[in-house]
Structures are given as structure tokens and as C-alpha cells.
Scaffold this motif. Structure first.
Motif, PDB file in Angstrom:
ATOM      1  N   UNK A   1       1.124  -1.511  -0.196  1.00  0.00           N
ATOM      2  CA  UNK A   1       0.171   0.085   0.205  1.00  0.00           C
ATOM      3  C   UNK A   1       0.720   1.095   0.008  1.00  0.00           C
ATOM      4  N   UNK A   2       1.601   1.321   1.024  1.00  0.00           N
ATOM      5  CA  UNK A   2       2.924   2.426   0.998  1.00  0.00           C
ATOM      6  C   UNK A   2       3.252   2.699  -0.078  1.00  0.00           C
ATOM      7  N   UNK A   3       4.285   1.234  -1.135  1.00  0.00           N
ATOM      8  CA  UNK A   3       4.898   1.785  -2.893  1.00  0.00           C
ATOM      9  C   UNK A   3       3.337   2.259  -3.479  1.00  0.00           C
ATOM     10  N   UNK A   4       1.962   1.647  -3.652  1.00  0.00           N
ATOM     11  CA  UNK A   4       1.670   2.370  -4.454  1.00  0.00           C
ATOM     12  C   UNK A   4       1.253   3.363  -4.417  1.00  0.00           C
ATOM     13  N   UNK A   5       0.880   4.085  -3.058  1.00  0.00           N
ATOM     14  CA  UNK A   5       0.418   4.839  -2.920  1.00  0.00           C
ATOM     15  C   UNK A   5       1.715   6.525  -3.265  1.00  0.00           C
ATOM     16  N   UNK A   6       2.620   6.240  -3.452  1.00  0.00           N
ATOM     17  CA  UNK A   6       4.235   6.459  -3.086  1.00  0.00           C
ATOM     18  C   UNK A   6       4.213   7.073  -4.827  1.00  0.00           C
ATOM     19  N   UNK A   7       4.227   5.780  -5.122  1.00  0.00           N
ATOM     20  CA  UNK A   7       4.496   5.196  -6.878  1.00  0.00           C
ATOM     21  C   UNK A   7       3.400   6.810  -7.710  1.00  0.00           C
ATOM     22  N   UNK A   8       2.242   6.674  -7.141  1.00  0.00           N
ATOM     23  CA  UNK A   8       1.324   7.519  -7.544  1.00  0.00           C
ATOM     24  C   UNK A   8       1.515   8.690  -7.764  1.00  0.00           C
ATOM     25  N   UNK A   9       2.435   9.556  -6.527  1.00  0.00           N
ATOM     26  CA  UNK A   9       3.388  10.436  -6.384  1.00  0.00           C
ATOM     27  C   UNK A   9       4.275  10.841  -7.570  1.00  0.00           C
ATOM     28  N   UNK A  10       4.931   9.685  -8.246  1.00  0.00           N
ATOM     29  CA  UNK A  10       5.690  10.272  -8.315  1.00  0.00           C
ATOM     30  C   UNK A  10       5.299  10.889 -10.006  1.00  0.00           C
ATOM     31  N   UNK A  11       4.369   9.950 -10.577  1.00  0.00           N
ATOM     32  CA  UNK A  11       4.138  10.490 -11.580  1.00  0.00           C
ATOM     33  C   UNK A  11       2.846  12.553 -10.780  1.00  0.00           C
ATOM     34  N   UNK A  12       2.966  12.605 -10.591  1.00  0.00           N
ATOM     35  CA  UNK A  12       1.981  13.963 -10.100  1.00  0.00           C
ATOM     36  C   UNK A  12       3.331  14.567 -10.781  1.00  0.00           C
ATOM     37  N   UNK A  13       4.829  14.669  -9.650  1.00  0.00           N
ATOM     38  CA  UNK A  13       5.361  15.431  -9.751  1.00  0.00           C
ATOM     39  C   UNK A  13       6.773  15.527 -11.169  1.00  0.00           C
ATOM     40  N   UNK A  14       6.499  14.465 -11.414  1.00  0.00           N
ATOM     41  CA  UNK A  14       7.094  14.092 -12.690  1.00  0.00           C
ATOM     42  C   UNK A  14       6.387  15.481 -14.016  1.00  0.00           C
ATOM     43  N   UNK A  15       5.190  15.156 -13.715  1.00  0.00           N
ATOM     44  CA  UNK A  15       4.122  15.686 -14.767  1.00  0.00           C
ATOM     45  C   UNK A  15       4.904  17.958 -14.605  1.00  0.00           C
ATOM     46  N   UNK A  16       5.497  18.362 -13.196  1.00  0.00           N
ATOM     47  CA  UNK A  16       5.651  19.617 -12.668  1.00  0.00           C
ATOM     48  C   UNK A  16       7.252  19.905 -13.708  1.00  0.00           C
TER      49      UNK A  16
END
Length: 208
Positions: free
Chosen positions: A125-140
Motif C-alpha cells: 500500500x505504501x509503495x502504490x501510494x508513493x508511486x502515484x506521487x512520482x507521476x504527479x511530480x514528474x508532470x511538473x
């Protein structure tokens, strides 16, 4: 230039020309990542900034042999997600929050109690949650790069286990999620450099 002009200029660059991106531009792109929104503001991700030609070559050859933009990139960013979240991680963020916003005492402890549920999450759960954050910041990062006329390409097609091993990520409780080469397009070698952007019309994409 406008934001929409920047986004129209940007494309998934397939070949880069080996030129070095100026450090002031890299600093702006990294700051855009730092300032991007993340869940609860915790920034549970890391970004490896790779300029060493040997490491870039190793990643290209062993983990991403089809991603030729890595060969000519100036900087290779590797986004990685947490695989564990500890009490120390939570306390560190809450203490930092208190310092920045001048919150102390009982009110700060309320945050600590409120966010204690995070420690009950499984590693997956931690990994999946954290992984989604990387996509958000990559877009920026992508938008910031385009505004500076620096090319970039989000890359999912790579062997994450090999990249993790090369960078020693498991020892840091991290797993790679995205590669993000930065550089300048090689218009002579990249067949997509001068082709029109293909996107759906507004009427076909949005539900009003």
C-alpha cells in the motif's frame, strides 16, 4: 510564451543530441518537482539525478535497451517510491511542518496522532501510494522543462529491478518507478521531432 505554447512544443523526445543542459535550468526543473503537490504534502519519493556517463550507459544497456534517448541525454532523473514508511519518517515530516509553520505543543501532537494511521499501511500500500506521487511530480518536471525549452521523456519501459540494483535503492527502502531523461532533441535523428502532436479533440475527451 504561454503555457499552452509550451505544451504544444513538448513531445516525447526519442533522440537527444548529447548537449549539456545548463545548471540553472536543471535547478528550476528540480525546484518544480520540490514544489509540486503530493498527498498530505509528505513528498514520499526520491529523485536520483544522474550525470555520470558510465551509470547512464549501464542503465541504457542493462535495464532500458530500447530507450535510446538516454544515450544522448544530459541528465537522467530516476523517480523512486518508498517501500516502507516508519515512525521516524512521520515524525520527521511533522517536526518539519511545525518548524516551518510555527506549530508547537498540543496542536503539533494532534498532527502526530492524526497521521498515525499511516504506520498501519502495508508495504504494498505504501509503495502504490508513493508511486502515484512520482507521476504527479514528474508532470511538473515535464512542464517546467518545456517552459525552458528543455526536452524530456517519461519512461516506463525499463527493468526496474535492474535499475534498483545499479543505484542501490533497496537498501534505502526505495523502488524505481520512472526514468526521465533531460536534454535537447536531435532533430536529424528523431523522426517525431517535427511531426504534429496527435491528441483527441476536447469534445471527445471531456464529459460535460
Amino acid at each position: 510564451m504561454s503555457l499552452i505554447e509550451d505544451l504544444n512544443w513538448r513531445y516525447a523526445c526519442k533522440r537527444m543530441n548529447g548537449e549539456t543542459v545548463e545548471q540553472d535550468k536543471i535547478d528550476i526543473i528540480l525546484d518544480a518537482i520540490r514544489l509540486a503537490p503530493t498527498s498530505m504534502g509528505m513528498q514520499i519519493f526520491k529523485v536520483s539525478v544522474i550525470t555520470d556517463p558510465k551509470i547512464k550507459k549501464q542503465i541504457l544497456e542493462e535495464a532500458a535497451p530500447r530507450q535510446m534517448m538516454i544515450k544522448g541525454c544530459s541528465h537522467l532523473l530516476v523517480f523512486s517510491a518508498y517501500t516502507k514508511l516508519t515512525q521516524e519518517d512521520v515524525n520527521e515530516y511533522i517536526d518539519h511542518l511545525g518548524e516551518v509553520r510555527n506549530i508547537t505543543g498540543a496542536r503539533l501532537e494532534e498532527y502526530r496522532t492524526k497521521w498515525s494511521f499511516l504506520l498501519g499501511m502495508s508495504e504494498q500500500e505504501i509503495f502504490e501510494w508513493s508511486a502515484r506521487q512520482t507521476y504527479i511530480v514528474m508532470a511538473y518536471a515535464s512542464i517546467a522543462a518545456a517552459s525552458l525549452r528543455v526536452d524530456s521523456t517519461p519512461v516506463e519501459g525499463f527493468n526496474a529491478s535492474i535499475v534498483d540494483g545499479i543505484l542501490g535503492l533497496p537498501e534505502k527502502n526505495l523502488r524505481s518507478t520512472l526514468l526521465f531523461p533531460l536534454g535537447f532533441r536531435d532533430s536529424n535523428e528523431d523522426h517525431l521531432a517535427d511531426t504534429p502532436k496527435v491528441r483527441k479533440d476536447i469534445k471527445d475527451l471531456f464529459i460535460f
